[in-house]
Design a protein around this motif. Structure first.
Motif, PDB file in Angstrom:
ATOM      1  N   TYR A   1       0.831  -1.199   0.000  1.00 55.19           N
ATOM      2  CA  TYR A   1       0.000   0.000   0.000  1.00 55.19           C
ATOM      3  C   TYR A   1       0.868   1.252   0.000  1.00 55.19           C
ATOM      4  O   TYR A   1       1.841   1.360   0.749  1.00 55.19           O
TER       5      TYR A   1
ATOM      6  N   ARG B   1       0.107   5.347   0.162  1.00 54.62           N
ATOM      7  CA  ARG B   1      -0.957   6.334   0.349  1.00 54.62           C
ATOM      8  C   ARG B   1      -0.948   7.419  -0.714  1.00 54.62           C
ATOM      9  O   ARG B   1      -1.973   8.057  -0.973  1.00 54.62           O
TER      10      ARG B   1
ATOM     11  N   HIS C   1      -2.429   5.082  -3.913  1.00 52.56           N
ATOM     12  CA  HIS C   1      -3.625   4.259  -3.710  1.00 52.56           C
ATOM     13  C   HIS C   1      -4.633   5.019  -2.850  1.00 52.56           C
ATOM     14  O   HIS C   1      -4.615   4.934  -1.626  1.00 52.56           O
TER      15      HIS C   1
ATOM     16  N   GLU D   1     -10.701   3.448  -3.417  1.00 52.79           N
ATOM     17  CA  GLU D   1     -11.229   2.097  -3.400  1.00 52.79           C
ATOM     18  C   GLU D   1     -12.568   2.076  -4.141  1.00 52.79           C
ATOM     19  O   GLU D   1     -13.297   3.066  -4.147  1.00 52.79           O
TER      20      GLU D   1
ATOM     21  N   ARG E   1      -8.085  -1.687  -0.164  1.00 47.70           N
ATOM     22  CA  ARG E   1      -6.940  -1.765   0.733  1.00 47.70           C
ATOM     23  C   ARG E   1      -7.144  -2.909   1.711  1.00 47.70           C
ATOM     24  O   ARG E   1      -8.238  -3.113   2.236  1.00 47.70           O
TER      25      ARG E   1
ATOM     26  N   ASP F   1      -1.686  -3.525   5.033  1.00 46.51           N
ATOM     27  CA  ASP F   1      -0.525  -2.899   4.396  1.00 46.51           C
ATOM     28  C   ASP F   1      -0.434  -3.204   2.906  1.00 46.51           C
ATOM     29  O   ASP F   1       0.613  -2.969   2.284  1.00 46.51           O
ATOM     30  N   TRP F   2      -1.521  -3.724   2.335  1.00 46.99           N
ATOM     31  CA  TRP F   2      -1.495  -4.145   0.939  1.00 46.99           C
ATOM     32  C   TRP F   2      -2.611  -3.471   0.149  1.00 46.99           C
ATOM     33  O   TRP F   2      -3.636  -3.070   0.696  1.00 46.99           O
ATOM     34  N   TRP F   3      -2.402  -3.376  -1.150  1.00 43.80           N
ATOM     35  CA  TRP F   3      -3.398  -2.833  -2.063  1.00 43.80           C
ATOM     36  C   TRP F   3      -3.743  -3.926  -3.088  1.00 43.80           C
ATOM     37  O   TRP F   3      -2.867  -4.458  -3.765  1.00 43.80           O
TER      38      TRP F   3
END
Length: 342
Positions: free
Chosen positions: A292, A294, A297, A300, A314, A317-319
């Motif tokens: 992720y 910020r 990303h 959403e 999200r 800690d991942w996208w």
């Protein structure tokens, strides 16, 4: 038609994706399954699909291919395909948007971008064949689709059988296929939603079938011109479990096909991404997983372009980015089911 994130694809690349149908995937599932002989009205889904697949592999043709989406986007390309049972050579020249020509010799694919004097080189495992509806080996397509001949029409001057491939659940779209009567080659394809509305259409507007196509001359043009930069794909084949990812439960009909780890673009931020590919034999879904960020990303949600749906979310800690020519609920099932196991 790939492999950047599919939400970023242009109208021109949409045309290539329609031609190769997520070409990183495999080949004829129907060739794995026995089929019963019968008249045109009695053919089952595997028999129809195997006939189309064989035609796309063994027939040579030159034509203009047009892709139109429900939102009004239109793209087209000129195709030269040299058919052979064991070797496939073709050239695809995009006619809309920025100039672009793509050459393929079996798994070797080169895309020429004259405005940038760049050649993008990659190897696509089992890249498949136009129209390559049959995406994954070992699938049981008849468990999830039915096939029924609904009539006959002319397309690009050829008589064609019209075949409706209908899904048995709400996790996949339907298809209406025009299969050239004599050869079986697919010359038109519509993707349909659950109400029977056309989401996307791909068809030859002009076609020369069984004409001499010089495979050796096309292959010679794959040599990059002097002074052009060659960019080679750096994807590394891996598996989701080794990368620490899994699905809590399988999405019915969809089997994992391939998984690739891709480094971050030069000068970019982040730690690269993982692409996990699934198919039910006709439809395909790609899950892109990356750290992720910020700054990049921020949004959403769900986006649609023709038959292609894109869902971003999200996850700590991942996208996650899920992309596929499937209904939105199918992407939600994948995104809700994915989990980190380390």
């Amino acid at each position: 038609m790939p492999m950047t994130l599919l939400p970023l694809r242009t109208a021109a690349s949409r045309c290539l994706l329609a031609l190769w149908a997520f070409g990183t995937l495999g080949v004829a599932a129907a060739q794995q399954a026995p089929v019963a002989a019968g008249s045109q009205g009695e053919r089952g889904v595997n028999e129809w699909l195997m006939r189309m697949q064989e035609a796309s592999r063994e027939r040579s043709y030159i034509g203009t291919f047009v892709v139109s989406a429900s939102g009004g986007a239109l793209s087209s390309a000129r195709i030269w395909h040299a058919g052979h049972p064991t070797q496939q050579v073709e050239k695809v020249e995009v006619l809309t948007g920025a100039p672009r020509s793509t050459y393929r010799r079996n798994e070797e694919v080169l895309t020429f971008l004259p405005e940038d004097r760049v050649v993008r080189a990659e190897r696509r495992e089992a890249v498949g064949l136009f129209p390559n509806l049959l995406q994954s080996p070992g699938t049981s397509i008849p468990e999830f689709y039915t096939a029924r001949r609904t009539g006959a029409e002319r397309v690009a001057g050829f008589d064609a059988d019209v075949v409706h491939l209908a899904p048995k659940d709400h996790l996949r779209f339907g298809y209406r296929v025009w299969s050239e009567k004599r050869s079986g080659l697919m010359i038109k394809l519509q993707t349909l939603d659950d109400q029977g509305r056309v989401l996307e259409q791909a068809a030859f507007s002009e076609l020369q079938l069984d004409v001499p196509v010089p495979a050796d001359r096309i292959a010679r043009k794959m040599q990059p011109p002097a002074g052009w930069r060659v960019e080679r794909a750096q994807a590394v084949k891996t598996d989701a479990a080794s990368e620490g990812w899994a699905l809590k439960a399988a999405v019915p009909g969809f089997k994992p096909m391939n998984c690739y780890r891709r480094p971050a673009a030069p000068g970019g931020t982040g730690g690269g991404s993982l692409q996990w590919i699934f198919s039910d034999g006709l439809a395909a879904v790609s899950l892109f997983i990356e750290p992720y960020d910020r700054e990049r990303h921020q949004q959403e949600g769900l986006m649609a372009s023709g038959a292609t749906q894109t869902l971003t979310r999200r996850m700590e800690d991942w996208w996650l980015t899920a992309v596929g020519e499937v209904p939105a609920q199918t992407l939600r099932a994948f995104v809700q089911g994915i989990e980190r196991r380390r």
